[in-house]
Design a protein around this motif. Sequence first.
Motif, PDB file in Angstrom:
ATOM      1  N   ARG A  13     125.916 -44.913  80.782  1.00  0.00           N
ATOM      2  CA  ARG A  13     126.598 -44.021  79.838  1.00  0.00           C
ATOM      3  C   ARG A  13     125.664 -42.946  79.295  1.00  0.00           C
ATOM      4  NH1 ARG A  13     131.390 -47.068  78.753  1.00  0.00           N
ATOM      5  NH2 ARG A  13     130.953 -49.165  79.424  1.00  0.00           N
ATOM      6  N   LEU A  14     124.770 -42.497  80.140  1.00  0.00           N
ATOM      7  CA  LEU A  14     123.910 -41.369  79.776  1.00  0.00           C
ATOM      8  C   LEU A  14     124.410 -40.139  80.521  1.00  0.00           C
ATOM      9  CD1 LEU A  14     120.368 -43.014  80.032  1.00  0.00           C
ATOM     10  CD2 LEU A  14     121.488 -42.264  77.947  1.00  0.00           C
ATOM     11  N   LYS A  15     124.424 -39.025  79.799  1.00  0.00           N
ATOM     12  CA  LYS A  15     124.881 -37.795  80.418  1.00  0.00           C
ATOM     13  C   LYS A  15     123.924 -37.384  81.549  1.00  0.00           C
ATOM     14  CE  LYS A  15     125.907 -33.518  78.763  1.00  0.00           C
ATOM     15  NZ  LYS A  15     125.744 -32.562  77.640  1.00  0.00           N
ATOM     16  N   VAL A  16     124.523 -36.908  82.645  1.00  0.00           N
ATOM     17  CA  VAL A  16     123.705 -36.447  83.766  1.00  0.00           C
ATOM     18  C   VAL A  16     123.280 -35.004  83.503  1.00  0.00           C
ATOM     19  CG1 VAL A  16     123.637 -36.080  86.270  1.00  0.00           C
ATOM     20  CG2 VAL A  16     125.001 -37.963  85.319  1.00  0.00           C
ATOM     21  N   THR A  17     121.991 -34.805  83.271  1.00  0.00           N
ATOM     22  CA  THR A  17     121.498 -33.453  83.045  1.00  0.00           C
ATOM     23  C   THR A  17     120.383 -33.163  84.048  1.00  0.00           C
ATOM     24  OG1 THR A  17     119.712 -34.046  81.506  1.00  0.00           O
ATOM     25  CG2 THR A  17     121.911 -33.757  80.550  1.00  0.00           C
ATOM     26  N   PRO A  18     120.173 -31.869  84.355  1.00  0.00           N
ATOM     27  CA  PRO A  18     119.125 -31.520  85.321  1.00  0.00           C
ATOM     28  C   PRO A  18     117.744 -32.043  84.902  1.00  0.00           C
ATOM     29  CG  PRO A  18     120.506 -29.616  84.865  1.00  0.00           C
ATOM     30  CD  PRO A  18     120.923 -30.698  83.903  1.00  0.00           C
ATOM     31  N   LYS A  19     117.465 -32.033  83.597  1.00  0.00           N
ATOM     32  CA  LYS A  19     116.153 -32.510  83.136  1.00  0.00           C
ATOM     33  C   LYS A  19     116.001 -34.008  83.370  1.00  0.00           C
ATOM     34  CE  LYS A  19     114.846 -29.103  79.672  1.00  0.00           C
ATOM     35  NZ  LYS A  19     116.078 -28.457  79.164  1.00  0.00           N
ATOM     36  N   ARG A  20     117.042 -34.765  83.063  1.00  0.00           N
ATOM     37  CA  ARG A  20     116.960 -36.212  83.269  1.00  0.00           C
ATOM     38  C   ARG A  20     116.786 -36.551  84.745  1.00  0.00           C
ATOM     39  NH1 ARG A  20     121.593 -38.069  78.969  1.00  0.00           N
ATOM     40  NH2 ARG A  20     120.272 -37.860  77.133  1.00  0.00           N
ATOM     41  N   LEU A  21     117.530 -35.832  85.587  1.00  0.00           N
ATOM     42  CA  LEU A  21     117.412 -36.074  87.025  1.00  0.00           C
ATOM     43  C   LEU A  21     116.000 -35.754  87.498  1.00  0.00           C
ATOM     44  CD1 LEU A  21     120.818 -34.638  88.317  1.00  0.00           C
ATOM     45  CD2 LEU A  21     120.190 -37.032  87.976  1.00  0.00           C
ATOM     46  N   ALA A  22     115.446 -34.649  86.994  1.00  0.00           N
ATOM     47  CA  ALA A  22     114.093 -34.254  87.402  1.00  0.00           C
ATOM     48  C   ALA A  22     113.062 -35.273  86.919  1.00  0.00           C
ATOM     49  CB  ALA A  22     113.762 -32.866  86.847  1.00  0.00           C
ATOM     50  N   ILE A  23     113.263 -35.803  85.708  1.00  0.00           N
ATOM     51  CA  ILE A  23     112.324 -36.804  85.181  1.00  0.00           C
ATOM     52  C   ILE A  23     112.374 -38.068  86.040  1.00  0.00           C
ATOM     53  CG2 ILE A  23     111.900 -38.397  83.269  1.00  0.00           C
ATOM     54  CD1 ILE A  23     112.737 -36.153  81.346  1.00  0.00           C
ATOM     55  N   THR A  54     110.946 -32.351  73.425  1.00  0.00           N
ATOM     56  CA  THR A  54     112.064 -32.441  74.364  1.00  0.00           C
ATOM     57  C   THR A  54     111.785 -33.495  75.431  1.00  0.00           C
ATOM     58  OG1 THR A  54     112.466 -30.090  74.049  1.00  0.00           O
ATOM     59  CG2 THR A  54     113.513 -31.109  75.956  1.00  0.00           C
ATOM     60  N   VAL A  55     110.555 -33.512  75.905  1.00  0.00           N
ATOM     61  CA  VAL A  55     110.170 -34.484  76.924  1.00  0.00           C
ATOM     62  C   VAL A  55     110.277 -35.896  76.358  1.00  0.00           C
ATOM     63  CG1 VAL A  55     108.271 -35.285  78.386  1.00  0.00           C
ATOM     64  CG2 VAL A  55     108.645 -32.833  78.065  1.00  0.00           C
ATOM     65  N   TYR A  56     109.726 -36.088  75.147  1.00  0.00           N
ATOM     66  CA  TYR A  56     109.792 -37.405  74.505  1.00  0.00           C
ATOM     67  C   TYR A  56     111.237 -37.839  74.300  1.00  0.00           C
ATOM     68  CZ  TYR A  56     104.919 -38.405  73.372  1.00  0.00           C
ATOM     69  OH  TYR A  56     103.601 -38.727  73.442  1.00  0.00           O
ATOM     70  N   ARG A  57     112.093 -36.910  73.840  1.00  0.00           N
ATOM     71  CA  ARG A  57     113.479 -37.265  73.566  1.00  0.00           C
ATOM     72  C   ARG A  57     114.164 -37.752  74.847  1.00  0.00           C
ATOM     73  NH1 ARG A  57     115.623 -32.583  72.026  1.00  0.00           N
ATOM     74  NH2 ARG A  57     116.739 -32.415  74.001  1.00  0.00           N
ATOM     75  N   ASN A  58     113.980 -37.010  75.921  1.00  0.00           N
ATOM     76  CA  ASN A  58     114.604 -37.392  77.184  1.00  0.00           C
ATOM     77  C   ASN A  58     114.067 -38.727  77.697  1.00  0.00           C
ATOM     78  OD1 ASN A  58     116.535 -35.315  78.580  1.00  0.00           O
ATOM     79  ND2 ASN A  58     115.046 -34.091  77.460  1.00  0.00           N
ATOM     80  N   LEU A  59     112.758 -38.917  77.594  1.00  0.00           N
ATOM     81  CA  LEU A  59     112.163 -40.170  78.052  1.00  0.00           C
ATOM     82  C   LEU A  59     112.669 -41.345  77.226  1.00  0.00           C
ATOM     83  CD1 LEU A  59     108.493 -39.011  78.738  1.00  0.00           C
ATOM     84  CD2 LEU A  59     110.063 -39.966  80.440  1.00  0.00           C
ATOM     85  N   ASP A  60     112.778 -41.144  75.916  1.00  0.00           N
ATOM     86  CA  ASP A  60     113.242 -42.230  75.063  1.00  0.00           C
ATOM     87  C   ASP A  60     114.708 -42.567  75.314  1.00  0.00           C
ATOM     88  OD1 ASP A  60     110.873 -42.907  73.868  1.00  0.00           O
ATOM     89  OD2 ASP A  60     111.082 -41.437  72.256  1.00  0.00           O
ATOM     90  N   GLU A  61     115.508 -41.545  75.615  1.00  0.00           N
ATOM     91  CA  GLU A  61     116.912 -41.820  75.935  1.00  0.00           C
ATOM     92  C   GLU A  61     117.010 -42.621  77.233  1.00  0.00           C
ATOM     93  OE1 GLU A  61     118.710 -37.896  73.671  1.00  0.00           O
ATOM     94  OE2 GLU A  61     118.194 -37.801  75.787  1.00  0.00           O
ATOM     95  N   LEU A  62     116.200 -42.257  78.208  1.00  0.00           N
ATOM     96  CA  LEU A  62     116.185 -43.009  79.466  1.00  0.00           C
ATOM     97  C   LEU A  62     115.664 -44.431  79.227  1.00  0.00           C
ATOM     98  CD1 LEU A  62     114.792 -40.239  81.840  1.00  0.00           C
ATOM     99  CD2 LEU A  62     117.127 -41.146  81.822  1.00  0.00           C
TER     100      LEU A  62
END
Length: 148
Positions: A13-23, A54-62
């Motif tokens: 249930r995490l939104k698919v975003t280009p940044k998340r995919l790249a991470i 921004t990087v931390y936020r995305n990593l923490d969500e993942l």
Amino acid sequence: MPHDYPTMLKELRLKVTPKRLAILDFLARTGTYVSPEEVRHNLQEHFGSIGLPTVYRNLDELASGGIVSKIIHPNRQLYYYFCPNPNHHHHFICISCRKVRDLQICAVKGLEDEINSQVRGRVISHILQVNGLCGTCNEREMSAPDVL
Ligand SMILES: [Zn+2]
Ligand SMILES: [Zn+2]
Ligand SMILES: [Zn+2]
């Protein structure tokens, strides 16, 4: 991409975003644990300037979705590691070369009853990370103890 990241994200249930995919792609390709600074460096190759928050936020969500593990190195630096293994397991991390191995044993499970009675409550989850030197690094250190 070696994994179907969009499906993995949707299942969490995490939104698919280009940044998340790249991470995720970066973490999976390195195959070791990486620091937020390294993730940021890689993202900037694709997206231009990106702030560390921004990087931390995305990593923490993942990480909260469970698709990425937080690794606390004995040097106190925080790292992130992508592990596709969905089963309950723990990680042995090499503090020298950053190799990670899945440990298919869980000592804590067997202790749950004892812990429950000690705290007069109920264990819900636990975190266990084992730090050490992998076989290769251990051998290297044995033959030249002052390398580390
Ligand atoms: Zn090693
Ligand atoms: Zn794992
Ligand atoms: Zn466990």
